[in-house]
Design a protein around this motif. Sequence first.
Motif, PDB file in Angstrom:
ATOM      1  N   ILE A  33       0.850  -1.192   0.000  1.00  0.00           N
ATOM      2  CA  ILE A  33       0.000   0.000   0.000  1.00  0.00           C
ATOM      3  C   ILE A  33       0.886   1.243   0.000  1.00  0.00           C
ATOM      4  O   ILE A  33       1.852   1.335   0.753  1.00  0.00           O
ATOM      5  CB  ILE A  33      -0.926   0.022   1.242  1.00  0.00           C
ATOM      6  CG1 ILE A  33      -1.894  -1.153   1.211  1.00  0.00           C
ATOM      7  CG2 ILE A  33      -1.679   1.339   1.352  1.00  0.00           C
ATOM      8  CD1 ILE A  33      -2.904  -1.116   0.097  1.00  0.00           C
ATOM      9  N   ASP A  34       0.537   2.209  -0.830  1.00  0.00           N
ATOM     10  CA  ASP A  34       1.237   3.487  -0.860  1.00  0.00           C
ATOM     11  C   ASP A  34       1.063   4.168   0.502  1.00  0.00           C
ATOM     12  O   ASP A  34      -0.055   4.265   1.006  1.00  0.00           O
ATOM     13  CB  ASP A  34       0.647   4.356  -1.975  1.00  0.00           C
ATOM     14  CG  ASP A  34       1.344   5.689  -2.141  1.00  0.00           C
ATOM     15  OD1 ASP A  34       2.390   5.911  -1.493  1.00  0.00           O
ATOM     16  OD2 ASP A  34       0.848   6.502  -2.926  1.00  0.00           O
ATOM     17  N   GLY A  35       2.156   4.612   1.081  1.00  0.00           N
ATOM     18  CA  GLY A  35       2.115   5.231   2.404  1.00  0.00           C
ATOM     19  C   GLY A  35       1.197   6.432   2.484  1.00  0.00           C
ATOM     20  O   GLY A  35       0.664   6.746   3.548  1.00  0.00           O
ATOM     21  N   ASP A  36       0.986   7.124   1.364  1.00  0.00           N
ATOM     22  CA  ASP A  36       0.086   8.281   1.360  1.00  0.00           C
ATOM     23  C   ASP A  36      -1.380   7.868   1.374  1.00  0.00           C
ATOM     24  O   ASP A  36      -2.256   8.712   1.565  1.00  0.00           O
ATOM     25  CB  ASP A  36       0.343   9.156   0.130  1.00  0.00           C
ATOM     26  CG  ASP A  36       1.711   9.828   0.176  1.00  0.00           C
ATOM     27  OD1 ASP A  36       2.240  10.018   1.297  1.00  0.00           O
ATOM     28  OD2 ASP A  36       2.242  10.142  -0.892  1.00  0.00           O
ATOM     29  N   ALA A  37      -1.662   6.579   1.174  1.00  0.00           N
ATOM     30  CA  ALA A  37      -3.044   6.110   1.081  1.00  0.00           C
ATOM     31  C   ALA A  37      -3.631   5.758   2.444  1.00  0.00           C
ATOM     32  O   ALA A  37      -4.832   5.584   2.564  1.00  0.00           O
ATOM     33  CB  ALA A  37      -3.134   4.900   0.161  1.00  0.00           C
ATOM     34  N   ILE A  38      -2.776   5.634   3.459  1.00  0.00           N
ATOM     35  CA  ILE A  38      -3.287   5.245   4.769  1.00  0.00           C
ATOM     36  C   ILE A  38      -2.795   6.208   5.837  1.00  0.00           C
ATOM     37  O   ILE A  38      -1.789   6.881   5.687  1.00  0.00           O
ATOM     38  CB  ILE A  38      -2.892   3.800   5.153  1.00  0.00           C
ATOM     39  CG1 ILE A  38      -1.373   3.635   5.185  1.00  0.00           C
ATOM     40  CG2 ILE A  38      -3.523   2.799   4.231  1.00  0.00           C
ATOM     41  CD1 ILE A  38      -0.911   2.311   5.743  1.00  0.00           C
TER      42      ILE A  38
END
Length: 92
Positions: A33-38
């Motif tokens: 998961i992209d760190g900016d997504a969570i």
Amino acid sequence: MTGKKPTDDMFNDGLSLHKFAYMALPDHVVDVIDGDAIVLQSTEANAMKMEECLVAIIKIGVSCSLDSPPQRMKIEIIVTELQRIVNVLQDI
């Protein structure tokens, strides 16, 4: 969710965005998961709920991107599952 494009340089030799996401299920979803997504959660219980939701979202994405349309998840099931995810996230 992964921050990767289907044309990313890492996708070669048979690896695709679909396979990348599929291989992460269910135990390594957080790794792709992209760190900016969570957003990190303050409690372990909330972090577990968030991870369960991420797994469910990636499963939907993988199902929707199967090569064979008849094998893809039915839209009614997708809507129900997304509503369940929203309900869980609203409780966090």
